[in-house]
Write a protein that holds these residues in place. Structure first.
Motif, PDB file in Angstrom:
ATOM      1  N   PRO A   1       0.792  -1.228   0.000  1.00  0.00           N
ATOM      2  CA  PRO A   1       0.000   0.000   0.000  1.00  0.00           C
ATOM      3  C   PRO A   1       0.824   1.278   0.000  1.00  0.00           C
ATOM      4  CG  PRO A   1      -0.103  -1.098   2.136  1.00  0.00           C
ATOM      5  CD  PRO A   1       0.565  -2.048   1.206  1.00  0.00           C
ATOM      6  N   TYR A   2       2.125   1.167   0.294  1.00  0.00           N
ATOM      7  CA  TYR A   2       2.969   2.359   0.356  1.00  0.00           C
ATOM      8  C   TYR A   2       4.022   2.299  -0.750  1.00  0.00           C
ATOM      9  CZ  TYR A   2       1.028   1.818   5.028  1.00  0.00           C
ATOM     10  OH  TYR A   2       0.175   1.603   6.075  1.00  0.00           O
ATOM     11  N   VAL A   3       4.245   3.451  -1.388  1.00  0.00           N
ATOM     12  CA  VAL A   3       5.275   3.574  -2.418  1.00  0.00           C
ATOM     13  C   VAL A   3       6.238   4.672  -1.979  1.00  0.00           C
ATOM     14  CG1 VAL A   3       5.782   4.131  -4.812  1.00  0.00           C
ATOM     15  CG2 VAL A   3       3.736   2.800  -4.249  1.00  0.00           C
ATOM     16  N   VAL A   4       7.522   4.331  -1.900  1.00  0.00           N
ATOM     17  CA  VAL A   4       8.561   5.272  -1.472  1.00  0.00           C
ATOM     18  C   VAL A   4       9.542   5.455  -2.621  1.00  0.00           C
ATOM     19  CG1 VAL A   4      10.398   5.727   0.188  1.00  0.00           C
ATOM     20  CG2 VAL A   4       8.298   4.569   0.934  1.00  0.00           C
ATOM     21  N   VAL A   5       9.603   6.669  -3.167  1.00  0.00           N
ATOM     22  CA  VAL A   5      10.512   7.000  -4.262  1.00  0.00           C
ATOM     23  C   VAL A   5      11.708   7.757  -3.682  1.00  0.00           C
ATOM     24  CG1 VAL A   5      10.790   8.356  -6.376  1.00  0.00           C
ATOM     25  CG2 VAL A   5       8.700   7.033  -6.004  1.00  0.00           C
ATOM     26  N   GLN A   6      12.916   7.403  -4.148  1.00  0.00           N
ATOM     27  CA  GLN A   6      14.134   8.004  -3.598  1.00  0.00           C
ATOM     28  C   GLN A   6      15.097   8.417  -4.702  1.00  0.00           C
ATOM     29  OE1 GLN A   6      15.347   5.489   0.128  1.00  0.00           O
ATOM     30  NE2 GLN A   6      14.130   4.184  -1.207  1.00  0.00           N
ATOM     31  N   GLY A   7      15.609   9.612  -4.588  1.00  0.00           N
ATOM     32  CA  GLY A   7      16.629  10.122  -5.488  1.00  0.00           C
ATOM     33  C   GLY A   7      17.522  11.064  -4.720  1.00  0.00           C
ATOM     34  N   HIS A   8      18.625  11.473  -5.317  1.00  0.00           N
ATOM     35  CA  HIS A   8      19.598  12.248  -4.546  1.00  0.00           C
ATOM     36  C   HIS A   8      19.246  13.734  -4.450  1.00  0.00           C
ATOM     37  CE1 HIS A   8      23.255  13.355  -2.591  1.00  0.00           C
ATOM     38  NE2 HIS A   8      23.611  14.155  -3.582  1.00  0.00           N
ATOM     39  N   ARG A   9      19.257  14.435  -5.559  1.00  0.00           N
ATOM     40  CA  ARG A   9      18.986  15.883  -5.507  1.00  0.00           C
ATOM     41  C   ARG A   9      17.488  16.111  -5.306  1.00  0.00           C
ATOM     42  NH1 ARG A   9      23.532  18.849  -8.601  1.00  0.00           N
ATOM     43  NH2 ARG A   9      24.785  17.159  -9.470  1.00  0.00           N
ATOM     44  N   PRO A  10      17.115  17.017  -4.389  1.00  0.00           N
ATOM     45  CA  PRO A  10      15.704  17.134  -4.023  1.00  0.00           C
ATOM     46  C   PRO A  10      14.861  17.898  -5.036  1.00  0.00           C
ATOM     47  CG  PRO A  10      17.014  18.692  -2.768  1.00  0.00           C
ATOM     48  CD  PRO A  10      17.993  17.847  -3.549  1.00  0.00           C
ATOM     49  N   MET A  11      13.612  17.464  -5.115  1.00  0.00           N
ATOM     50  CA  MET A  11      12.616  18.188  -5.887  1.00  0.00           C
ATOM     51  C   MET A  11      12.177  19.451  -5.146  1.00  0.00           C
ATOM     52  SD  MET A  11       8.895  16.828  -7.258  1.00  0.00           S
ATOM     53  CE  MET A  11       9.611  15.491  -8.223  1.00  0.00           C
ATOM     54  N   TYR A  12      12.104  19.345  -3.809  1.00  0.00           N
ATOM     55  CA  TYR A  12      11.720  20.483  -2.977  1.00  0.00           C
ATOM     56  C   TYR A  12      12.733  20.658  -1.853  1.00  0.00           C
ATOM     57  CZ  TYR A  12       7.118  20.606  -5.196  1.00  0.00           C
ATOM     58  OH  TYR A  12       6.092  20.723  -6.102  1.00  0.00           O
ATOM     59  N   THR A  13      13.098  21.897  -1.581  1.00  0.00           N
ATOM     60  CA  THR A  13      13.934  22.250  -0.442  1.00  0.00           C
ATOM     61  C   THR A  13      13.770  23.741  -0.202  1.00  0.00           C
ATOM     62  OG1 THR A  13      16.203  22.373   0.424  1.00  0.00           O
ATOM     63  CG2 THR A  13      15.938  22.601  -1.941  1.00  0.00           C
ATOM     64  N   THR A  14      13.889  24.166   1.034  1.00  0.00           N
ATOM     65  CA  THR A  14      13.902  25.606   1.301  1.00  0.00           C
ATOM     66  C   THR A  14      15.303  26.072   1.681  1.00  0.00           C
ATOM     67  OG1 THR A  14      13.265  25.355   3.639  1.00  0.00           O
ATOM     68  CG2 THR A  14      11.491  25.593   2.029  1.00  0.00           C
ATOM     69  N   SER A  15      16.307  25.252   1.398  1.00  0.00           N
ATOM     70  CA  SER A  15      17.685  25.721   1.560  1.00  0.00           C
ATOM     71  C   SER A  15      18.041  26.613   0.382  1.00  0.00           C
ATOM     72  CB  SER A  15      18.658  24.548   1.641  1.00  0.00           C
ATOM     73  OG  SER A  15      18.843  23.979   0.359  1.00  0.00           O
ATOM     74  N   HIS A  16      19.069  27.399   0.541  1.00  0.00           N
ATOM     75  CA  HIS A  16      19.448  28.380  -0.482  1.00  0.00           C
ATOM     76  C   HIS A  16      20.314  27.701  -1.538  1.00  0.00           C
ATOM     77  CE1 HIS A  16      19.480  32.322  -2.061  1.00  0.00           C
ATOM     78  NE2 HIS A  16      20.718  32.643  -1.724  1.00  0.00           N
ATOM     79  N   GLU A  17      19.720  26.756  -2.257  1.00  0.00           N
ATOM     80  CA  GLU A  17      20.418  25.967  -3.273  1.00  0.00           C
ATOM     81  C   GLU A  17      20.115  26.538  -4.654  1.00  0.00           C
ATOM     82  OE1 GLU A  17      22.345  22.801  -3.316  1.00  0.00           O
ATOM     83  OE2 GLU A  17      22.840  23.673  -1.393  1.00  0.00           O
ATOM     84  N   THR A  18      20.689  27.678  -4.951  1.00  0.00           N
ATOM     85  CA  THR A  18      20.363  28.355  -6.213  1.00  0.00           C
ATOM     86  C   THR A  18      20.928  27.626  -7.421  1.00  0.00           C
ATOM     87  OG1 THR A  18      22.318  29.763  -5.947  1.00  0.00           O
ATOM     88  CG2 THR A  18      20.220  30.598  -5.092  1.00  0.00           C
ATOM     89  N   ARG A  19      22.055  26.933  -7.265  1.00  0.00           N
ATOM     90  CA  ARG A  19      22.692  26.285  -8.407  1.00  0.00           C
ATOM     91  C   ARG A  19      21.803  25.203  -9.003  1.00  0.00           C
ATOM     92  NH1 ARG A  19      28.222  22.745  -8.228  1.00  0.00           N
ATOM     93  NH2 ARG A  19      26.710  21.109  -7.763  1.00  0.00           N
ATOM     94  N   ASP A  20      21.040  24.523  -8.149  1.00  0.00           N
ATOM     95  CA  ASP A  20      20.213  23.415  -8.615  1.00  0.00           C
ATOM     96  C   ASP A  20      18.815  23.833  -9.064  1.00  0.00           C
ATOM     97  OD1 ASP A  20      22.093  21.469  -8.403  1.00  0.00           O
ATOM     98  OD2 ASP A  20      21.350  20.600  -6.542  1.00  0.00           O
ATOM     99  N   ARG A  21      18.550  25.115  -9.100  1.00  0.00           N
ATOM    100  CA  ARG A  21      17.209  25.550  -9.462  1.00  0.00           C
ATOM    101  C   ARG A  21      16.766  25.025 -10.829  1.00  0.00           C
ATOM    102  NH1 ARG A  21      14.127  29.286  -7.243  1.00  0.00           N
ATOM    103  NH2 ARG A  21      15.892  30.144  -6.068  1.00  0.00           N
ATOM    104  N   PRO A  22      17.590  25.102 -11.890  1.00  0.00           N
ATOM    105  CA  PRO A  22      17.147  24.558 -13.182  1.00  0.00           C
ATOM    106  C   PRO A  22      16.831  23.067 -13.109  1.00  0.00           C
ATOM    107  CG  PRO A  22      19.090  25.926 -13.469  1.00  0.00           C
ATOM    108  CD  PRO A  22      18.924  25.719 -11.995  1.00  0.00           C
ATOM    109  N   PHE A  23      17.581  22.344 -12.302  1.00  0.00           N
ATOM    110  CA  PHE A  23      17.328  20.912 -12.127  1.00  0.00           C
ATOM    111  C   PHE A  23      15.979  20.683 -11.456  1.00  0.00           C
ATOM    112  CE2 PHE A  23      17.250  17.647  -8.878  1.00  0.00           C
ATOM    113  CZ  PHE A  23      17.374  16.505  -9.640  1.00  0.00           C
ATOM    114  N   ARG A  24      15.708  21.410 -10.361  1.00  0.00           N
ATOM    115  CA  ARG A  24      14.450  21.218  -9.649  1.00  0.00           C
ATOM    116  C   ARG A  24      13.254  21.532 -10.535  1.00  0.00           C
ATOM    117  NH1 ARG A  24      17.409  23.713  -5.477  1.00  0.00           N
ATOM    118  NH2 ARG A  24      16.263  25.670  -5.715  1.00  0.00           N
ATOM    119  N   GLU A  25      13.396  22.547 -11.363  1.00  0.00           N
ATOM    120  CA  GLU A  25      12.297  22.903 -12.259  1.00  0.00           C
ATOM    121  C   GLU A  25      11.983  21.752 -13.214  1.00  0.00           C
ATOM    122  OE1 GLU A  25      13.793  26.434 -14.058  1.00  0.00           O
ATOM    123  OE2 GLU A  25      13.236  27.741 -12.367  1.00  0.00           O
ATOM    124  N   ARG A  26      13.015  21.089 -13.738  1.00  0.00           N
ATOM    125  CA  ARG A  26      12.772  19.938 -14.630  1.00  0.00           C
ATOM    126  C   ARG A  26      12.208  18.747 -13.866  1.00  0.00           C
ATOM    127  NH1 ARG A  26      15.477  24.350 -16.610  1.00  0.00           N
ATOM    128  NH2 ARG A  26      15.462  24.286 -18.897  1.00  0.00           N
TER     129      ARG A  26
END
Length: 657
Positions: A436-461
């Motif tokens: 009943p539960y599905v857990v998806v895992q990857g390294h770079r986050p889709m969401y974060t409120t840290s000041h990770e400006t470099r990864d912004r283009p990645f998160r958008e994709r």
């Protein structure tokens, strides 16, 4: 001064320096050790005018050039070093060659701003050798090391991997009793060469060390939920110590897992790159939890940035030695991160990614990660170079009531890619009655409120291409690393919190996102500042972020057919600091914490393991798993309705270390 007089003076000074240096003596004991972790003590005396910059270099193999040390320790760390004598004791990791120790004098005038380590500290210079020790060896015939387990694609199986120095035929003996290892599995052997590395330091003399031979065997025909004993090795090369694990249970009604990212490894010396001291505590507390659950199967999930070797080969050896106490007991499952893979000429690098993907892998281009670990499935991508194809990119498996999915944020995940098609097909085919539960895992986050400006283009994709898959297929949890903090979000879709249905309104089973990259790496980004206070320490917490923690630690997952509980354990005390409960229906109970008590049937204290305080995980009643939440430092969040909005959340105060 007459030139002849100057030459004579220099000769005299050189002779005096040589006489002074010759007075320094160094010894090491014992001269032979049996296994990784055994300590040696280096002693020295006769050091005239000792300086705080004098240092001990650690070398393997002994014929390494002076500048190619694997680590260093300042002599001033020894009590009484000002007397010119002292000692340092350190454990050694078996790198299949002898060690040697050298003492150097280093002056402030020789400090070079161009020769620094990862933390911008000056690296010691090797101009003035004072003494060098006899070699220290590892005793032969003691069997393989770096033993670790992994799940396979088949039921009743368990993979085991280990390292030998010569690659000769080796086996896995296993059985249901220590004295009845009546089954034997063979192993396949692989290795990689210096020429397989894509860039420096992985392929130069500073970073490269022989990785040994990597053995890969599969134990077959395992009965469900039984404790097995096993050894690896051979009669000629010796057998390892005895290890044990509990086999998975097919169609089990419960799942236990320990999850984190970005752990790395700790060394007893300084080296070229930052090491991760907190990884020691992470392994310590997980070891406690494994002891506590007894004969219940479980797994460890490490979602990227595995060893942080970054091209310095011996850190992989150190990492596998460090995790062996847990990885030899439960499957150690992984996905790839930027510090295993990224290099300048990597095959997939679209225009938008130039600021995202760099050279974080230290020239490894995924090779040690691909060969030292073996995950289910057969995913791979060519490197476009001599290096073997990169493996362990995306795969999935069921364990108990949870379907675990892993994918690569470092290779193509966009719609139409092979990886995207795998994820789409996999998520659409999950049997939610069974898991009943599905857990998806990857390294770079889709969401974060840290000041990770470099990864912004990645998160958008990631949000554009993969978030619709997660939402459409009712993914329960999305777990991410990369940001070295803990952060838990509301059930989320396109930056919008879904309703909890706490007051009878319609609710939606959106994925709950968590960033769990807090297992060891101690570089901490700042939280995202307020738009009008970019240079001031004002970091407002958006309503979608329910808990932000700066404490190192890991996450415990405990699930049954009614409920999944996820708990954030802090390394500073081994206690739960945040938790969330999700029902099998997808309804989120929003992580409202309450004080743990000794009557908690899911977690209760008992004696044992080091400090004599451990946690007994009885799981006697699945209906009281909520008590597993523990106490929560800071304020907790609650869902409430406010006029006209579909979902309302109250942000909580951050917990900072």
């Amino acid at each position: 001064m007459n030139p002849l007089h100057a030459v004579a003076l220099l000769l005299i000074l050189s002779l005096l320096a040589a006489q002074s240096s010759s007075k320094v003596s160094i010894s090491v004991a014992p001269r032979s050790v049996s296994k990784s972790g055994d300590p040696v003590t280096i002693r020295w005396s006769g050091l005239d005018s000792p300086s705080p910059l004098d240092w001990l270099g650690i070398y393997t193999p002994p014929n390494s050039a002076h500048r190619h040390f694997i680590g260093y320790i300042f002599l001033s760390s020894s009590p009484g070093w000002q007397s010119g004598s002292g000692s340092i004791t350190i454990p050694l990791v078996n790198m299949r060659s002898d060690y040697q120790f050298r003492i150097f004098h280093w002056t402030e005038s020789e400090i070079s701003p161009d020769k620094t380590d990862h933390d911008h500290n000056p690296l010691p210079r090797t101009k003035h050798l004072l003494a060098q020790s006899d070699p220290v060896s590892f005793e032969p015939g003691r069997g393989p090391e770096q033993v670790h387990l992994a799940l396979t694609d088949g039921d009743g199986e368990m993979r085991v991997m280990f390292v030998t120095h010569d690659g000769k035929e080796s086996f896995v003996k296993y059985g249901l009793a220590r004295n009845e290892l009546d089954r034997v599995a063979g192993t396949e052997v692989a290795r990689y060469e210096r020429e397989d590395m894509c860039d420096s330091p992985a392929n130069d003399s500073a970073g490269w060390r022989d990785p040994g031979f990597i053995h890969d065997g599969v134990m077959l025909g395992l009965k469900d939920g039984k404790r097995y004993f096993y050894q690896v090795g051979s009669d000629s090369g010796g057998w390892s110590t005895m290890y044990t694990f509990v086999s998975p249970v097919k169609d089990s009604s419960e799942t236990i897992a320990f999850l984190f990212g970005d752990m790395g490894t700790a060394t007893p010396y300084s080296t070229y790159v930052r090491i991760q001291e907190e990884s020691i505590s992470t392994i310590k507390w997980i070891s406690r939890d494994l002891e506590a659950i007894g004969d219940k199967p479980s797994l460890i999930s490490h979602i990227g940035d595995i060893s942080y070797a970054r091209g310095y080969s011996w850190l992989w050896d150190n990492f596998f030695y460090q995790i062996e106490p847990v990885a030899s007991k439960v499957p150690y499952m992984v996905c790839i991160g930027n510090h295993e893979y990224d290099w300048l000429l990597q095959p997939w690098k679209p225009d938008w990614s130039n600021v995202v993907y760099g050279k974080d892998g230290g020239g490894e281009c995924g090779v040690p990660y691909s060969l030292r670990l073996h995950m289910p499935g057969n995913s791979s991508e060519p490197t476009g170079s001599r290096a073997p194809a990169t493996r362990n990119l995306y795969y999935s498996f069921d364990m108990g009531v949870v379907h675990f999915v892993y994918f690569s944020t470092e290779t193509n995940f966009l719609a139409g890619s092979t990886q995207y098609e795998f994820l789409k097909k996999d998520l659409e085919s999950v049997n939610r009655t069974k898991t009943p539960y599905v857990v998806v895992q990857g390294h770079r986050p889709m969401y974060t409120t840290s000041h990770e400006t470099r990864d912004r283009p990645f998160r958008e994709r990631l949000q554009e291409h993969l978030e619709p898959l997660l939402v459409k297929n009712n993914v329960t949890l999305a777990l991410w690393g990369h940001v070295h903090r803990y952060e838990r979000f509301c059930p989320l879709n396109n930056f919008t919190c879904g309703s909890l249905g706490v007051e009878g309104e319609k609710w939606e089973a959106y994925p709950v996102h968590l960033v769990i990259g807090m297992a060891g790496q101690d570089w901490q980004p700042i939280w995202e500042p307020r738009a009008d206070h970019l240079t001031d320490p004002i970091f407002p917490q958006p309503v979608r972020s329910l808990y932000r923690g700066g404490e190192f630690g890991y996450v415990r997952l405990v699930a049954n057919r009614e409920k999944l509980t996820l708990s954030y354990v802090g390394n500073h005390d081994g206690e739960v600091h945040d938790a969330v409960e999700i029902m099998a229906s997808g309804k989120v109970l929003n992580g409202v914490g309450r004080a743990a008590s000794s009557n908690d049937s899911s977690v209760a204290p008992r004696q044992g393991l080091g400090s004599r305080v451990s946690w007994y995980v009885g799981f006697a009643s699945v209906l009281v798993l909520g008590a597993f939440l523990g106490y929560v430092l800071g304020f907790v969040s609650r869902a409430r309705r406010e006029g006209g909005l579909k979902a309302q959340w109250t942000a909580v105060k951050s917990e900072e270390s």
